[in-house]
Scaffold this motif. Structure first.
Motif, PDB file in Angstrom:
ATOM      1  N   PRO A 124      42.761  24.017  16.066  1.00  0.00           N
ATOM      2  CA  PRO A 124      41.987  25.215  16.438  1.00  0.00           C
ATOM      3  C   PRO A 124      40.917  25.522  15.401  1.00  0.00           C
ATOM      4  O   PRO A 124      41.092  25.258  14.216  1.00  0.00           O
ATOM      5  CB  PRO A 124      43.025  26.330  16.456  1.00  0.00           C
ATOM      6  CG  PRO A 124      44.346  25.673  16.481  1.00  0.00           C
ATOM      7  CD  PRO A 124      44.174  24.312  15.899  1.00  0.00           C
ATOM      8  N   ARG A 125      39.836  26.120  15.865  1.00  0.00           N
ATOM      9  CA  ARG A 125      38.753  26.513  14.967  1.00  0.00           C
ATOM     10  C   ARG A 125      39.037  27.861  14.307  1.00  0.00           C
ATOM     11  O   ARG A 125      38.577  28.148  13.226  1.00  0.00           O
ATOM     12  CB  ARG A 125      37.441  26.633  15.737  1.00  0.00           C
ATOM     13  CG  ARG A 125      36.838  25.301  16.088  1.00  0.00           C
ATOM     14  CD  ARG A 125      36.398  24.598  14.794  1.00  0.00           C
ATOM     15  NE  ARG A 125      35.898  23.275  15.035  1.00  0.00           N
ATOM     16  CZ  ARG A 125      34.641  22.998  15.303  1.00  0.00           C
ATOM     17  NH1 ARG A 125      33.741  23.957  15.390  1.00  0.00           N
ATOM     18  NH2 ARG A 125      34.275  21.752  15.484  1.00  0.00           N
ATOM     19  N   LYS A 126      39.759  28.688  15.018  1.00  0.00           N
ATOM     20  CA  LYS A 126      40.029  30.037  14.521  1.00  0.00           C
ATOM     21  C   LYS A 126      41.301  30.515  15.190  1.00  0.00           C
ATOM     22  O   LYS A 126      41.602  30.120  16.313  1.00  0.00           O
ATOM     23  CB  LYS A 126      38.858  30.968  14.869  1.00  0.00           C
ATOM     24  CG  LYS A 126      39.050  32.406  14.458  1.00  0.00           C
ATOM     25  CD  LYS A 126      37.880  33.273  14.867  1.00  0.00           C
ATOM     26  CE  LYS A 126      38.176  34.722  14.497  1.00  0.00           C
ATOM     27  NZ  LYS A 126      37.056  35.599  14.793  1.00  0.00           N
ATOM     28  N   ARG A 127      42.037  31.357  14.481  1.00  0.00           N
ATOM     29  CA  ARG A 127      43.163  32.019  15.116  1.00  0.00           C
ATOM     30  C   ARG A 127      43.266  33.434  14.591  1.00  0.00           C
ATOM     31  O   ARG A 127      42.906  33.716  13.454  1.00  0.00           O
ATOM     32  CB  ARG A 127      44.456  31.242  14.935  1.00  0.00           C
ATOM     33  CG  ARG A 127      44.965  31.122  13.556  1.00  0.00           C
ATOM     34  CD  ARG A 127      46.285  30.337  13.496  1.00  0.00           C
ATOM     35  NE  ARG A 127      46.775  30.339  12.142  1.00  0.00           N
ATOM     36  CZ  ARG A 127      47.502  31.304  11.600  1.00  0.00           C
ATOM     37  NH1 ARG A 127      47.861  32.354  12.316  1.00  0.00           N
ATOM     38  NH2 ARG A 127      47.896  31.231  10.343  1.00  0.00           N
ATOM     39  N   GLU A 128      43.741  34.319  15.438  1.00  0.00           N
ATOM     40  CA  GLU A 128      44.014  35.705  15.076  1.00  0.00           C
ATOM     41  C   GLU A 128      45.516  35.859  15.211  1.00  0.00           C
ATOM     42  O   GLU A 128      46.024  36.051  16.320  1.00  0.00           O
ATOM     43  CB  GLU A 128      43.240  36.649  15.992  1.00  0.00           C
ATOM     44  CG  GLU A 128      41.731  36.495  15.828  1.00  0.00           C
ATOM     45  CD  GLU A 128      40.915  37.109  16.957  1.00  0.00           C
ATOM     46  OE1 GLU A 128      41.501  37.493  17.995  1.00  0.00           O
ATOM     47  OE2 GLU A 128      39.688  37.183  16.805  1.00  0.00           O
ATOM     48  N   GLY A 129      46.219  35.694  14.093  1.00  0.00           N
ATOM     49  CA  GLY A 129      47.670  35.613  14.131  1.00  0.00           C
ATOM     50  C   GLY A 129      48.042  34.412  14.983  1.00  0.00           C
ATOM     51  O   GLY A 129      47.442  33.348  14.871  1.00  0.00           O
ATOM     52  N   ILE A 130      49.029  34.604  15.848  1.00  0.00           N
ATOM     53  CA  ILE A 130      49.342  33.560  16.835  1.00  0.00           C
ATOM     54  C   ILE A 130      49.033  34.059  18.234  1.00  0.00           C
ATOM     55  O   ILE A 130      49.317  33.402  19.215  1.00  0.00           O
ATOM     56  CB  ILE A 130      50.805  33.075  16.726  1.00  0.00           C
ATOM     57  CG1 ILE A 130      51.797  34.202  16.964  1.00  0.00           C
ATOM     58  CG2 ILE A 130      51.029  32.401  15.386  1.00  0.00           C
ATOM     59  CD1 ILE A 130      53.240  33.746  17.079  1.00  0.00           C
ATOM     60  N   GLN A 131      48.432  35.238  18.305  1.00  0.00           N
ATOM     61  CA  GLN A 131      48.096  35.845  19.593  1.00  0.00           C
ATOM     62  C   GLN A 131      46.867  35.215  20.228  1.00  0.00           C
ATOM     63  O   GLN A 131      46.863  34.922  21.416  1.00  0.00           O
ATOM     64  CB  GLN A 131      47.878  37.346  19.409  1.00  0.00           C
ATOM     65  CG  GLN A 131      47.537  38.068  20.680  1.00  0.00           C
ATOM     66  CD  GLN A 131      47.286  39.547  20.441  1.00  0.00           C
ATOM     67  OE1 GLN A 131      47.395  40.044  19.338  1.00  0.00           O
ATOM     68  NE2 GLN A 131      46.931  40.247  21.496  1.00  0.00           N
ATOM     69  N   HIS A 132      45.812  34.996  19.434  1.00  0.00           N
ATOM     70  CA  HIS A 132      44.569  34.415  19.945  1.00  0.00           C
ATOM     71  C   HIS A 132      44.226  33.174  19.139  1.00  0.00           C
ATOM     72  O   HIS A 132      44.161  33.231  17.908  1.00  0.00           O
ATOM     73  CB  HIS A 132      43.411  35.405  19.867  1.00  0.00           C
ATOM     74  CG  HIS A 132      43.612  36.645  20.676  1.00  0.00           C
ATOM     75  ND1 HIS A 132      43.723  36.639  22.042  1.00  0.00           N
ATOM     76  CD2 HIS A 132      43.743  37.935  20.301  1.00  0.00           C
ATOM     77  CE1 HIS A 132      43.909  37.873  22.472  1.00  0.00           C
ATOM     78  NE2 HIS A 132      43.939  38.676  21.434  1.00  0.00           N
ATOM     79  N   ILE A 133      43.989  32.069  19.848  1.00  0.00           N
ATOM     80  CA  ILE A 133      43.690  30.796  19.210  1.00  0.00           C
ATOM     81  C   ILE A 133      42.457  30.209  19.902  1.00  0.00           C
ATOM     82  O   ILE A 133      42.397  30.165  21.137  1.00  0.00           O
ATOM     83  CB  ILE A 133      44.898  29.837  19.317  1.00  0.00           C
ATOM     84  CG1 ILE A 133      46.125  30.484  18.654  1.00  0.00           C
ATOM     85  CG2 ILE A 133      44.575  28.489  18.693  1.00  0.00           C
ATOM     86  CD1 ILE A 133      47.423  29.746  18.877  1.00  0.00           C
ATOM     87  N   TYR A 134      41.479  29.768  19.107  1.00  0.00           N
ATOM     88  CA  TYR A 134      40.194  29.318  19.635  1.00  0.00           C
ATOM     89  C   TYR A 134      39.978  27.823  19.409  1.00  0.00           C
ATOM     90  O   TYR A 134      40.197  27.320  18.310  1.00  0.00           O
ATOM     91  CB  TYR A 134      39.051  30.079  18.957  1.00  0.00           C
ATOM     92  CG  TYR A 134      39.091  31.565  19.177  1.00  0.00           C
ATOM     93  CD1 TYR A 134      38.326  32.160  20.174  1.00  0.00           C
ATOM     94  CD2 TYR A 134      39.889  32.392  18.383  1.00  0.00           C
ATOM     95  CE1 TYR A 134      38.350  33.533  20.378  1.00  0.00           C
ATOM     96  CE2 TYR A 134      39.917  33.767  18.577  1.00  0.00           C
ATOM     97  CZ  TYR A 134      39.152  34.331  19.572  1.00  0.00           C
ATOM     98  OH  TYR A 134      39.183  35.691  19.765  1.00  0.00           O
ATOM     99  N   PHE A 135      39.496  27.149  20.457  1.00  0.00           N
ATOM    100  CA  PHE A 135      39.177  25.727  20.413  1.00  0.00           C
ATOM    101  C   PHE A 135      37.745  25.534  20.906  1.00  0.00           C
ATOM    102  O   PHE A 135      37.207  26.373  21.625  1.00  0.00           O
ATOM    103  CB  PHE A 135      40.092  24.933  21.361  1.00  0.00           C
ATOM    104  CG  PHE A 135      41.549  25.034  21.067  1.00  0.00           C
ATOM    105  CD1 PHE A 135      42.172  24.120  20.236  1.00  0.00           C
ATOM    106  CD2 PHE A 135      42.323  26.037  21.640  1.00  0.00           C
ATOM    107  CE1 PHE A 135      43.528  24.191  19.972  1.00  0.00           C
ATOM    108  CE2 PHE A 135      43.689  26.126  21.379  1.00  0.00           C
ATOM    109  CZ  PHE A 135      44.289  25.202  20.546  1.00  0.00           C
TER     110      PHE A 135
END
Length: 142
Positions: free
Chosen positions: A37-48
């Motif tokens: 992933p490029r970014k994550r907000e905790g484990i709630q939001h994960i960006y690819f």
């Protein structure tokens, strides 16, 4: 597992390959290996990142149900997260996770129409470690 988010976040941050799952038009699960992933907000939001023209993007636009899987093969542990996947094509989202060198995949740069962001939102998970599995809910933070 005492600190679910910390334990799983550390696992996600150390892996070299991610796996994302979608549902095809016949209702079958599809799995694909991805870069981390490029970014994550905790484990709630994960960006690819991915190509807008990809089969996976089409599938998520038709059915947003998704899974992501992260595996630490060295310690034989992993986590599956269930949730939804959004396809983001707005400039703010694209700029948020753009990195130098991405023109190798998206030659027209951050505004390349074949570049988009996948935003995964987790609701539930299943963690495997030490020959045991444990289900958990993802706690939403505001």
């Amino acid at each position: 597992m005492k600190e679910v988010e910390k334990t799983i976040g550390n696992l996600i941050d150390k892996i070299g390959v991610s796996f994302i799952g979608s549902v095809d038009d016949e209702g079958f699960p599809n799995m694909k290996a991805m870069l981390p992933p490029r970014k994550r907000e905790g484990i709630q939001h994960i960006y690819f990142t991915t190509n807008t023209s990809s089969m996976r993007v089409r599938q998520y636009k038709e059915n947003s149900k998704a899974t992501v899987y992260f595996c630490d093969k060295r310690f034989f542990r992993g986590v599956m997260l269930k949730g939804t996947m959004e396809v983001l094509e707005d400039n703010d989202s694209k700029e948020m996770i753009w990195r130098d060198g991405d023109t190798m995949y998206y030659p027209l740069g951050v505004t390349d129409p074949d570049y988009c962001v996948l935003k995964f939102t987790a609701y539930k998970g299943r963690y495997y470690s030490n020959f045991k599995s444990k289900n958990f809910d993802v706690i939403f933070k505001v």
